[in-house]
Design a protein around this motif. Structure first.
Motif, mmCIF file in Angstrom:
data_model
loop_
_atom_site.group_PDB
_atom_site.id
_atom_site.type_symbol
_atom_site.label_atom_id
_atom_site.label_comp_id
_atom_site.label_asym_id
_atom_site.label_seq_id
_atom_site.Cartn_x
_atom_site.Cartn_y
_atom_site.Cartn_z
ATOM 1 N N TYR A 179 0.880 -1.180 0.000
ATOM 2 C CA TYR A 179 0.000 0.000 0.000
ATOM 3 C C TYR A 179 0.903 1.210 0.000
ATOM 4 O O TYR A 179 1.539 1.523 1.004
ATOM 5 N N PHE A 180 1.037 1.855 -1.144
ATOM 6 C CA PHE A 180 1.920 3.019 -1.208
ATOM 7 C C PHE A 180 1.301 4.094 -2.091
ATOM 8 O O PHE A 180 0.222 3.894 -2.671
ATOM 9 N N GLU A 181 1.989 5.212 -2.168
ATOM 10 C CA GLU A 181 1.471 6.413 -2.830
ATOM 11 C C GLU A 181 0.797 6.103 -4.178
ATOM 12 O O GLU A 181 -0.303 6.562 -4.444
ATOM 13 N N HIS A 182 1.466 5.289 -5.016
ATOM 14 C CA HIS A 182 0.953 5.156 -6.380
ATOM 15 C C HIS A 182 -0.032 4.011 -6.595
ATOM 16 O O HIS A 182 -0.523 3.835 -7.701
ATOM 17 N N ASN A 183 -0.323 3.222 -5.554
ATOM 18 C CA ASN A 183 -1.373 2.210 -5.754
ATOM 19 C C ASN A 183 -2.477 2.359 -4.708
ATOM 20 O O ASN A 183 -3.347 1.512 -4.585
ATOM 21 N N LYS A 184 -2.401 3.451 -3.934
ATOM 22 C CA LYS A 184 -3.296 3.542 -2.775
ATOM 23 C C LYS A 184 -4.779 3.653 -3.149
ATOM 24 O O LYS A 184 -5.623 3.145 -2.408
ATOM 25 N N ALA A 185 -5.072 4.262 -4.308
ATOM 26 C CA ALA A 185 -6.489 4.399 -4.668
ATOM 27 C C ALA A 185 -7.105 3.020 -4.850
ATOM 28 O O ALA A 185 -8.145 2.698 -4.266
ATOM 29 N N GLN A 186 -6.415 2.182 -5.634
ATOM 30 C CA GLN A 186 -6.947 0.853 -5.944
ATOM 31 C C GLN A 186 -6.815 -0.091 -4.741
ATOM 32 O O GLN A 186 -7.752 -0.781 -4.353
ATOM 33 N N GLU B 256 -11.825 -9.159 8.258
ATOM 34 C CA GLU B 256 -10.380 -9.310 8.533
ATOM 35 C C GLU B 256 -9.826 -8.077 9.286
ATOM 36 O O GLU B 256 -10.363 -6.973 9.160
ATOM 37 N N THR B 257 -8.763 -8.318 10.005
ATOM 38 C CA THR B 257 -8.087 -7.207 10.694
ATOM 39 C C THR B 257 -6.774 -6.914 9.962
ATOM 40 O O THR B 257 -6.011 -7.834 9.653
ATOM 41 N N CYS B 258 -6.579 -5.621 9.689
ATOM 42 C CA CYS B 258 -5.384 -5.210 8.936
ATOM 43 C C CYS B 258 -4.464 -4.380 9.830
ATOM 44 O O CYS B 258 -4.929 -3.499 10.560
ATOM 45 N N ALA B 259 -3.173 -4.657 9.748
ATOM 46 C CA ALA B 259 -2.184 -3.801 10.432
ATOM 47 C C ALA B 259 -1.446 -3.044 9.337
ATOM 48 O O ALA B 259 -0.894 -3.654 8.420
ATOM 49 N N LEU B 260 -1.458 -1.719 9.422
ATOM 50 C CA LEU B 260 -0.750 -0.914 8.421
ATOM 51 C C LEU B 260 0.597 -0.481 8.978
ATOM 52 O O LEU B 260 0.675 0.063 10.084
ATOM 53 N N VAL B 261 1.656 -0.728 8.203
ATOM 54 C CA VAL B 261 2.990 -0.260 8.593
ATOM 55 C C VAL B 261 3.598 0.542 7.441
ATOM 56 O O VAL B 261 3.263 0.318 6.283
ATOM 57 N N SER B 262 4.479 1.486 7.794
ATOM 58 C CA SER B 262 5.237 2.174 6.746
ATOM 59 C C SER B 262 6.685 1.692 6.857
ATOM 60 O O SER B 262 6.997 0.824 7.676
ATOM 61 N N ASP B 263 7.581 2.281 6.052
ATOM 62 C CA ASP B 263 8.969 1.804 6.082
ATOM 63 C C ASP B 263 9.591 2.022 7.453
ATOM 64 O O ASP B 263 10.403 1.231 7.919
ATOM 65 N N ALA B 264 9.250 3.139 8.081
ATOM 66 C CA ALA B 264 9.775 3.444 9.414
ATOM 67 C C ALA B 264 8.907 4.515 10.044
ATOM 68 O O ALA B 264 8.416 5.397 9.339
ATOM 69 N N GLY B 265 8.705 4.414 11.328
ATOM 70 C CA GLY B 265 7.941 5.441 12.037
ATOM 71 C C GLY B 265 6.445 5.216 11.981
ATOM 72 O O GLY B 265 5.975 4.102 11.740
ATOM 73 N N SER B 266 5.717 6.287 12.197
ATOM 74 C CA SER B 266 4.259 6.193 12.308
ATOM 75 C C SER B 266 3.590 6.308 10.947
ATOM 76 O O SER B 266 3.801 7.295 10.241
ATOM 77 N N PRO B 267 2.756 5.319 10.594
ATOM 78 C CA PRO B 267 2.023 5.420 9.334
ATOM 79 C C PRO B 267 1.163 6.685 9.347
ATOM 80 O O PRO B 267 0.749 7.146 10.413
ATOM 81 N N ALA B 268 0.912 7.231 8.193
ATOM 82 C CA ALA B 268 0.048 8.409 8.003
ATOM 83 C C ALA B 268 0.737 9.728 8.325
ATOM 84 O O ALA B 268 0.160 10.791 8.133
ATOM 85 N N ILE B 269 1.989 9.688 8.821
ATOM 86 C CA ILE B 269 2.712 10.935 9.089
ATOM 87 C C ILE B 269 3.811 11.059 8.035
ATOM 88 O O ILE B 269 4.829 10.356 8.115
ATOM 89 N N SER B 270 3.578 11.892 7.021
ATOM 90 C CA SER B 270 4.470 11.975 5.850
ATOM 91 C C SER B 270 4.725 10.587 5.271
ATOM 92 O O SER B 270 5.823 10.294 4.787
ATOM 93 N N ASP B 271 3.761 9.743 5.351
ATOM 94 C CA ASP B 271 3.819 8.363 4.875
ATOM 95 C C ASP B 271 2.411 7.958 4.455
ATOM 96 O O ASP B 271 1.443 8.572 4.907
ATOM 97 N N PRO B 272 2.283 6.897 3.640
ATOM 98 C CA PRO B 272 0.934 6.472 3.260
ATOM 99 C C PRO B 272 0.110 6.092 4.490
ATOM 100 O O PRO B 272 0.665 5.598 5.470
ATOM 101 N N GLY B 273 -1.159 6.314 4.429
ATOM 102 C CA GLY B 273 -2.015 5.911 5.543
ATOM 103 C C GLY B 273 -3.168 6.871 5.746
ATOM 104 O O GLY B 273 -4.291 6.465 6.065
ATOM 105 N N GLU B 274 -2.877 8.153 5.509
ATOM 106 C CA GLU B 274 -3.903 9.179 5.715
ATOM 107 C C GLU B 274 -5.197 8.842 4.959
ATOM 108 O O GLU B 274 -6.293 8.883 5.523
ATOM 109 N N ASP B 275 -5.053 8.466 3.678
ATOM 110 C CA ASP B 275 -6.248 8.180 2.875
ATOM 111 C C ASP B 275 -6.953 6.917 3.346
ATOM 112 O O ASP B 275 -8.172 6.840 3.362
ATOM 113 N N LEU B 276 -6.145 5.921 3.756
ATOM 114 C CA LEU B 276 -6.758 4.665 4.193
ATOM 115 C C LEU B 276 -7.553 4.885 5.484
ATOM 116 O O LEU B 276 -8.642 4.336 5.657
ATOM 117 N N VAL B 277 -7.024 5.697 6.367
ATOM 118 C CA VAL B 277 -7.739 6.013 7.615
ATOM 119 C C VAL B 277 -9.075 6.674 7.263
ATOM 120 O O VAL B 277 -10.128 6.296 7.789
#
Ligand code: SAM
Length: 276
Positions: free
Chosen positions: A56-63, A76-97
């Motif tokens: 789940y990243f910038e260029h496939n997040k819509a789909q 199902e339960t999903c855990a979202l992680v980014s490469d490092a740090g908190s998801p959704a903070i300058s990282d993908p996640g904002e739209d999914l939330v």
């Protein structure tokens, strides 16, 4: 019954920073959505967790967002992680939330590593009021526009920056904020070469011109200084004294009236009146 979305922060350098709760959530999730599955697989291997991963990243997040939401709605339960740090903070996640919230899915954010907060706390700058500005644009014009909009910002300002853009950013900042503005450059936080340079913009430019920057940076820049109360008061006092004298009052009476009006000691107004 619908599942849930968990936002799981991961270490920004030191693997020991993964919390028990994060580990348990990753273990318990039905699947993990990851910014870069190659990066996350290394962390999961380190933790001894085997789990199905979706990217789940910038260029496939819509789909991918729609697919993730459908899976969660199906239970199902999903855990979202980014490469490092908190998801959704300058990282993908904002739209999914947002998508999950709109679909009535419960979203749970687990607190944990986040470069902006780690840097702010170690910076030595004021922490009472701050604003996070993320990454500045690589384009000089929009970078400058962004900084211009912060010209009078009094809160501590925090920026993410890549090493190859650091000097250009510091130079733009010095043009807008002035070279003597304090800055804390927080580098390689939680890693072996962690370093915090607390200096001014002008000195930082000199330092990193002589010694090219390496590693990941968070820049914590002091807000615009409050205009010195003393100078304002003095200017106001002088203006009021002059006004009263021009209107015909003696200097002595003008001092008396100004000190009453501004609730200031008479001797202080007298001292300032000597500058008239
Ligand atoms: N979501 C992440 C977080 O919560 O910190 C931030 C992701 S953002 C794409 C990556 C930026 O965070 C880097 O370019 C750098 O500015 C900053 N960063 C991440 N880890 C860092 C570290 N260990 N030391 C200093 N800055 C770091």
């Amino acid at each position: 019954m619908a599942g849930m979305l968990y936002l799981v922060p991961t270490p920004i350098g030191n693997l020991g920073d993964i919390s028990i709760r994060c580990r348990e959530t990753l273990e318990a999730a039905d699947f993990i959505a990851a910014e870069d599955t190659r990066v996350s697989i290394k962390l999961l291997n380190h933790l001894g967790i085997k789990k199905s991963l979706v990217s789940y990243f910038e260029h496939n997040k819509a789909q991918k967002g729609n697919i993730i939401v459908e899976r969660i709605l199906a239970g199902e339960t999903c855990a979202l992680v980014s490469d490092a740090g908190s998801p959704a903070i300058s990282d993908p996640g904002e739209d999914l939330v947002r998508q999950c919230a709109e679909a009535g899915i419960t979203v749970c954010a687990i607190p944990g590593p986040c470069a902006v907060i780690t840097a702010l706390s170690i910076s030595g700058q004021s922490t009472g009021r701050f604003c996070f500005e993320g990454f500045l644009s690589t384009a000089k014009k929009s970078r400058r526009e962004h900084l211009d909009s912060l010209k009078d910002e009094k809160r501590t300002m925090i920026f993410y920056e890549a090493p190859h853009k650091l000097l250009a950013t510091l130079e733009s900042m010095a043009e807008v904020f002035g070279g003597d503005r304090p800055i804390s450059l927080c580098r390689e936080l939680t890693k072996l070469h962690e370093e915090v340079v607390r200096t001014t913009l002008a000195d930082a430019i000199q330092k990193y011109t002589e010694q090219p920057p390496k590693g990941e940076f968070v820049l914590v820049v002091a807000g615009a200084p409050e205009k010195e109360a003393e100078t304002i008061t003095e200017a106001v006092i002088i203006a009021r004294l002059q006004e009263l004298i021009d209107s015909g009052l003696s200097k002595k009476d003008a001092i008396k009236q100004t000190s009453t009006e501004l609730s200031l000691p008479k001797n202080e107004v007298y001292d300032i009146s000597l500058k008239l």
